[in-house]
Design a protein around this motif. Structure first.
Motif, PDB file in Angstrom:
ATOM      1  N   LEU A   1       0.846  -1.200   0.000  1.00 24.53           N
ATOM      2  CA  LEU A   1       0.000   0.000   0.000  1.00 24.53           C
ATOM      3  C   LEU A   1       0.878   1.244   0.000  1.00 24.53           C
ATOM      4  CD1 LEU A   1      -3.128   0.392   0.148  1.00 24.53           C
ATOM      5  CD2 LEU A   1      -2.798   0.885   2.581  1.00 24.53           C
ATOM      6  N   LEU A   2       0.470   2.250  -0.820  1.00 24.26           N
ATOM      7  CA  LEU A   2       1.136   3.555  -0.845  1.00 24.26           C
ATOM      8  C   LEU A   2       0.168   4.582  -0.275  1.00 24.26           C
ATOM      9  CD1 LEU A   2       2.659   3.432  -4.469  1.00 24.26           C
ATOM     10  CD2 LEU A   2       3.780   2.821  -2.326  1.00 24.26           C
ATOM     11  N   SER A   3       0.559   5.197   0.827  1.00 28.88           N
ATOM     12  CA  SER A   3      -0.354   6.150   1.467  1.00 28.88           C
ATOM     13  C   SER A   3       0.444   7.261   2.137  1.00 28.88           C
ATOM     14  CB  SER A   3      -1.224   5.446   2.498  1.00 28.88           C
ATOM     15  OG  SER A   3      -2.082   6.364   3.138  1.00 28.88           O
ATOM     16  N   LYS A   4       0.022   8.490   1.903  1.00 25.01           N
ATOM     17  CA  LYS A   4       0.691   9.629   2.538  1.00 25.01           C
ATOM     18  C   LYS A   4       0.229   9.774   3.984  1.00 25.01           C
ATOM     19  CE  LYS A   4       1.722  13.443   0.803  1.00 25.01           C
ATOM     20  NZ  LYS A   4       1.720  14.804   0.242  1.00 25.01           N
ATOM     21  N   SER A   5       1.131  10.206   4.797  1.00 23.60           N
ATOM     22  CA  SER A   5       0.797  10.389   6.207  1.00 23.60           C
ATOM     23  C   SER A   5      -0.198  11.531   6.414  1.00 23.60           C
ATOM     24  CB  SER A   5       2.073  10.668   7.010  1.00 23.60           C
ATOM     25  OG  SER A   5       2.746  11.813   6.497  1.00 23.60           O
ATOM     26  N   THR A   6      -0.285  12.455   5.432  1.00 22.33           N
ATOM     27  CA  THR A   6      -1.185  13.609   5.552  1.00 22.33           C
ATOM     28  C   THR A   6      -2.538  13.380   4.890  1.00 22.33           C
ATOM     29  OG1 THR A   6      -0.159  14.534   3.550  1.00 22.33           O
ATOM     30  CG2 THR A   6       0.705  15.238   5.695  1.00 22.33           C
ATOM     31  N   GLY A   7      -2.769  12.138   4.355  1.00 24.31           N
ATOM     32  CA  GLY A   7      -4.058  11.846   3.738  1.00 24.31           C
ATOM     33  C   GLY A   7      -3.970  11.844   2.232  1.00 24.31           C
ATOM     34  N   TYR A   8      -4.924  12.524   1.554  1.00 22.91           N
ATOM     35  CA  TYR A   8      -4.992  12.510   0.097  1.00 22.91           C
ATOM     36  C   TYR A   8      -3.816  13.252  -0.526  1.00 22.91           C
ATOM     37  CZ  TYR A   8      -9.783  10.713   0.102  1.00 22.91           C
ATOM     38  OH  TYR A   8     -10.893   9.931   0.258  1.00 22.91           O
ATOM     39  N   THR A   9      -3.388  12.758  -1.714  1.00 20.73           N
ATOM     40  CA  THR A   9      -2.452  13.534  -2.515  1.00 20.73           C
ATOM     41  C   THR A   9      -3.219  14.712  -3.116  1.00 20.73           C
ATOM     42  OG1 THR A   9      -2.938  12.139  -4.433  1.00 20.73           O
ATOM     43  CG2 THR A   9      -1.025  11.537  -3.090  1.00 20.73           C
ATOM     44  N   ASN A  10      -2.485  15.772  -3.438  1.00 23.47           N
ATOM     45  CA  ASN A  10      -3.180  16.951  -3.988  1.00 23.47           C
ATOM     46  C   ASN A  10      -3.471  16.762  -5.480  1.00 23.47           C
ATOM     47  OD1 ASN A  10      -0.929  17.837  -5.573  1.00 23.47           O
ATOM     48  ND2 ASN A  10       0.021  18.609  -3.697  1.00 23.47           N
ATOM     49  N   ALA A  11      -4.037  17.736  -6.093  1.00 22.97           N
ATOM     50  CA  ALA A  11      -4.560  17.620  -7.452  1.00 22.97           C
ATOM     51  C   ALA A  11      -3.477  17.415  -8.499  1.00 22.97           C
ATOM     52  CB  ALA A  11      -5.404  18.847  -7.795  1.00 22.97           C
ATOM     53  N   THR A  12      -2.266  17.777  -8.207  1.00 21.69           N
ATOM     54  CA  THR A  12      -1.179  17.637  -9.191  1.00 21.69           C
ATOM     55  C   THR A  12      -0.039  16.745  -8.678  1.00 21.69           C
ATOM     56  OG1 THR A  12      -0.131  19.653  -8.349  1.00 21.69           O
ATOM     57  CG2 THR A  12      -1.671  19.894 -10.212  1.00 21.69           C
ATOM     58  N   GLU A  13      -0.268  16.090  -7.591  1.00 23.29           N
ATOM     59  CA  GLU A  13       0.808  15.338  -6.931  1.00 23.29           C
ATOM     60  C   GLU A  13       0.818  13.880  -7.385  1.00 23.29           C
ATOM     61  OE1 GLU A  13       2.339  14.359  -2.359  1.00 23.29           O
ATOM     62  OE2 GLU A  13       0.387  15.316  -2.705  1.00 23.29           O
ATOM     63  N   SER A  14       2.033  13.364  -7.694  1.00 24.78           N
ATOM     64  CA  SER A  14       2.181  11.948  -8.046  1.00 24.78           C
ATOM     65  C   SER A  14       3.528  11.436  -7.539  1.00 24.78           C
ATOM     66  CB  SER A  14       2.070  11.747  -9.561  1.00 24.78           C
ATOM     67  OG  SER A  14       3.125  12.428 -10.234  1.00 24.78           O
ATOM     68  N   TRP A  15       3.541  10.112  -7.252  1.00 22.78           N
ATOM     69  CA  TRP A  15       4.748   9.428  -6.753  1.00 22.78           C
ATOM     70  C   TRP A  15       4.978   8.158  -7.566  1.00 22.78           C
ATOM     71  CZ3 TRP A  15       6.942  10.567  -1.596  1.00 22.78           C
ATOM     72  CH2 TRP A  15       6.304  11.608  -0.932  1.00 22.78           C
ATOM     73  N   TRP A  16       6.249   7.858  -7.831  1.00 19.45           N
ATOM     74  CA  TRP A  16       6.607   6.581  -8.458  1.00 19.45           C
ATOM     75  C   TRP A  16       7.655   5.909  -7.565  1.00 19.45           C
ATOM     76  CZ3 TRP A  16       4.526   3.426 -11.717  1.00 19.45           C
ATOM     77  CH2 TRP A  16       5.271   2.386 -12.300  1.00 19.45           C
ATOM     78  N   VAL A  17       7.273   4.693  -7.071  1.00 21.70           N
ATOM     79  CA  VAL A  17       8.090   4.015  -6.067  1.00 21.70           C
ATOM     80  C   VAL A  17       8.622   2.697  -6.635  1.00 21.70           C
ATOM     81  CG1 VAL A  17       8.125   2.963  -3.771  1.00 21.70           C
ATOM     82  CG2 VAL A  17       6.781   5.041  -4.190  1.00 21.70           C
ATOM     83  N   ASN A  18       9.912   2.446  -6.434  1.00 20.74           N
ATOM     84  CA  ASN A  18      10.537   1.165  -6.794  1.00 20.74           C
ATOM     85  C   ASN A  18      10.820   0.363  -5.523  1.00 20.74           C
ATOM     86  OD1 ASN A  18      12.704   2.870  -9.120  1.00 20.74           O
ATOM     87  ND2 ASN A  18      10.702   1.993  -9.539  1.00 20.74           N
ATOM     88  N   SER A  19      10.750  -0.953  -5.660  1.00 22.28           N
ATOM     89  CA  SER A  19      11.201  -1.827  -4.576  1.00 22.28           C
ATOM     90  C   SER A  19      11.963  -3.002  -5.169  1.00 22.28           C
ATOM     91  CB  SER A  19      10.030  -2.320  -3.727  1.00 22.28           C
ATOM     92  OG  SER A  19       9.190  -3.179  -4.479  1.00 22.28           O
TER      93      SER A  19
END
Length: 347
Positions: free
Chosen positions: A244-262
């Protein structure tokens, strides 16, 4: 007139009241029928047995008939197989000749052995049997089969070199080399070296989860150990991760995106992608704008060639993020109930 004088020589053999005979002494040992020792301890001669040419262990010749207890020294090698005779001392047991072995194996161990001549075993087509408590435990047949718990090769074992018959009792074979696991099957590599491995149809879930880590947006491409790991037996394994990918502050904003590798590392301190990963080194996922959760999901193939169990450490990084991305992704890598890593044998 000629006179003739006759001189008589008398040879006396010493006999005592118990009929002991002393060939070199007039005082033979009273416990011996024949004493060949000098009474002054200066004996320098030995007993020379009759030198004969035997032809077979089953032929009484040169005796006219078997005489139990007869000792001779055979001077030649003759015959073949189980009845062959070779130079050495033999005694007759009433039916045939038995060679007296001077080089028998010692219970305290042997030295100066030569594998060309010295061995424990048989020279005929008779099995070699091992007993404890006078009960047969193991035998090696004349054709080289090792039998444990049985005296005969069971049906279907014609080509088997090792046969174990444990009756109706489970657990006839136990192999512990660190690769064993519940419900594992025994497999081998190209050289025939056997190890335990989970069956390809069985999927296990990792129980060694950490509490997860908080992945910061900056710096990008920095690896972090999540606290979770997998331990794999030798062989190829398909590893799948769902996180699961979740920000500690809740929803991402309207233009915010993250790309995560593992991925997986050979160390939990020196973090880098393991060289044992042979297909798809990265498992990736994204958090998109206006979302409370994102999903990272995928698989990779790991080939453990170390010859023993090996632990791989689950690592993660933020590879890309929009310029409006702030904060961090909370509890990544094992901190959510939705998180899991599964393992499946790949060959």
């Amino acid at each position: 007139m000629k006179k003739h004088i006759t001189i008589f020589f008398v040879v006396v053999i010493s006999l005592n009241t118990f009929a002991q005979v002393g060939m070199t002494t007039n005082n033979p040992n009273k416990n011996a029928i024949l004493d060949l020792n000098n009474s002054d301890g200066t004996t320098t001669k030995g007993l020379l047995l009759p030198l004969v040419s035997l032809s077979s262990t089953t032929n009484s010749a040169p005796l006219s008939a078997p005489v139990e207890g007869m000792h001779v020294y055979n001077t030649r090698t003759y015959g073949s197989g189980t009845t062959q005779v070779i130079p050495g001392e033999y005694y007759n047991n009433g039916t045939g000749w038995i060679r007296i072995q001077s080089e028998s194996w010692k219970l305290q161990g042997n030295t100066d052995t030569n594998t060309a001549n010295n061995f424990a075993g048989t020279k005929d087509a008779i099995p070699l049997v091992f007993r404890t408590n006078n009960v047969e435990r193991l035998r090696i047949t004349s054709t080289g089969k090792l039998l444990i718990g049985t005296t005969a090769v069971p049906t279907g074992g014609t080509n088997a070199k090792v046969v174990i018959d444990n009756g109706a009792v489970k657990g006839a074979v136990q192999l512990k080399d660190g690769t064993e696991g519940n419900n594992f099957i025994l497999t081998s590599n190209a050289d025939g070296v056997a190890t335990w491995k989970a069956p390809a149809t069985e999927i296990d879930f990792v129980s060694s989860y950490g509490s997860g880590i908080n992945l910061p947006v900056s710096p990008l491409n920095k690896w972090y150990f999540t606290g979770s790991s997998v331990t794999l037996a030798p062989g190829k394994w398909l590893i799948s991760a769902n996180m699961l990918l979740s920000k500690s502050t809740g929803y991402t904003n309207a233009t915010e995106s993250w790309w995560v590798n593992s991925s997986f590392s050979d160390s939990d301190t020196v973090l880098s992608i393991s060289a044992d990963i042979i297909n798809g080194s990265l498992i990736s996922g994204s958090a998109v704008p206006n979302s409370l959760y994102g999903i990272l999901s995928g698989s990779t193939l790991i080939n453990n060639t170390s010859g023993s169990n090996k632990t791989y450490y689950y690592i993660a990084r933020v590879a890309q993020a929009s310029s409006t991305a702030t904060g961090e992704l909370q509890n990544f890598g094992g901190g959510w109930p939705d998180d899991n890593i599964s393992i499946q044998a790949a060959d």
